[in-house]
Design an enzyme around this catalytic site. Structure first.
Site, PDB file in Angstrom:
ATOM      1  N   PRO A  63      -8.590 -13.398  46.733  1.00  0.00           N
ATOM      2  CA  PRO A  63     -10.053 -13.090  46.758  1.00  0.00           C
ATOM      3  C   PRO A  63     -10.606 -12.617  45.455  1.00  0.00           C
ATOM      4  O   PRO A  63     -11.880 -11.933  45.654  1.00  0.00           O
ATOM      5  CB  PRO A  63     -10.001 -12.145  47.969  1.00  0.00           C
ATOM      6  N   GLU A  64      -9.681 -12.224  44.624  1.00  0.00           N
ATOM      7  CA  GLU A  64     -10.211 -11.400  43.453  1.00  0.00           C
ATOM      8  C   GLU A  64     -11.642 -11.657  42.769  1.00  0.00           C
ATOM      9  O   GLU A  64     -12.274 -10.617  42.604  1.00  0.00           O
ATOM     10  CB  GLU A  64      -9.191 -11.659  42.361  1.00  0.00           C
TER      11      GLU A  64
END
Length: 261
Positions: free
Chosen positions: A141-142
């Site tokens: 999800p960065e």
């Protein structure tokens, strides 16, 4: 074992269990109430244990798995934002785990019992194999929270899944379940939960017959240290950029606040 593991004094013995099973070291992330989020001490311990058991003299291989419903939620965000934000230092602690795995003289296998998020999934990519339970999977999800990947994932993910698929996975943050991961080449196999760790141990046994030259082949087949360090250097430059711009701090604040409304 707890507190001590051979010559390794653990900083967080209650959060990282160590057993030796059929001549294979099994390292279990044991912080289930926090979805096995990797504290700084856990990352230091994991790197130290991989170096200790990976020297080729104690065991035939190392398995890393998780306890509870997650493999690991990745970086402990609350710890990372407690005080002055230093994402480079957080990334360095992740990278040391991958360096330890890549330097091991024995195979290192991830037994992914649940979701592996962010840096936890990235470090698993640097292992020699990944087996998953049906509940296993990956999520990176960065990008959506203004962070960047670590552990030379910018090298390993395209190597495993192909460049275009890696780009989509990292930019979209889409969750990949166990069977999708197997189809993409991220998982080597999907096995039932009770068989997960035994299957990982069995794979190591298959790769390390008596008198084998496994250590030499691992050095030949893993990416070169130069390639890995070059990828890590690019990732370090990227994380410094998002921290300096303020994108990362704002994204972490959103993530810690949870869903709006």
């Amino acid at each position: 074992m707890s507190g001590m593991s051979g010559a390794v004094r653990l900083r967080s013995p209650e959060e990282l269990a160590v057993t030796v099973r059929d001549d294979v070291a099994v390292l279990t992330l044991s912080r289930p109430e926090k979805l096995n989020a990797l504290s700084r001490d856990m990352r230091r311990d994991l790197a130290g244990l991989l170096r200790h058991y990976g020297d080729g003299r104690k065991v035939r291989g190392v398995v890393v798995t998780g306890r509870g419903r997650a493999f690991s939620a990745g970086m402990d965000l609350r710890e990372a934002t407690d005080g002055q934000l230093d994402l480079q230092a957080e990334m360095d602690l992740f990278n040391e785990v991958s360096r330890a795995a890549l330097g091991a003289e024995v195979p290192v296998v991830a037994a992914v019992n649940g979701l592996a998020v962010g840096g936890a999934g990235e470090l698993a990519l640097s292992f020699d194999a990944r087996l998953a339970a049906p509940s296993g999977g990956f999520a990176w999800p960065e990008n959506g929270v203004g962070l960047t990947v670590s552990n030379a994932a910018s090298l390993f993910l395209p190597r495993l899944a192909g460049a275009s698929r890696a780009l989509d996975l990292l930019l979209s943050g889409a969750r990949v379940d166990a069977r999708q991961g197997r189809d993409l080449g991220l998982f080597d196999d999907v096995v039932e939960p009770d068989a997960l760790v035994p299957a990982a141990v069995g794979l190591i046994h298959r790769w390390t017959p008596p008198g084998s030259s496994t250590a030499a082949h691992l050095r030949l087949l893993r990416p070169s240290p130069h390639e890995v360090e070059e990828a890590m250097a690019r990732e370090s430059a990227a994380v410094r950029q998002v921290q300096a711009s303020g994108i990362a701090r704002a994204g972490l604040a959103r993530a810690l606040a949870g869903p709006a409304g």
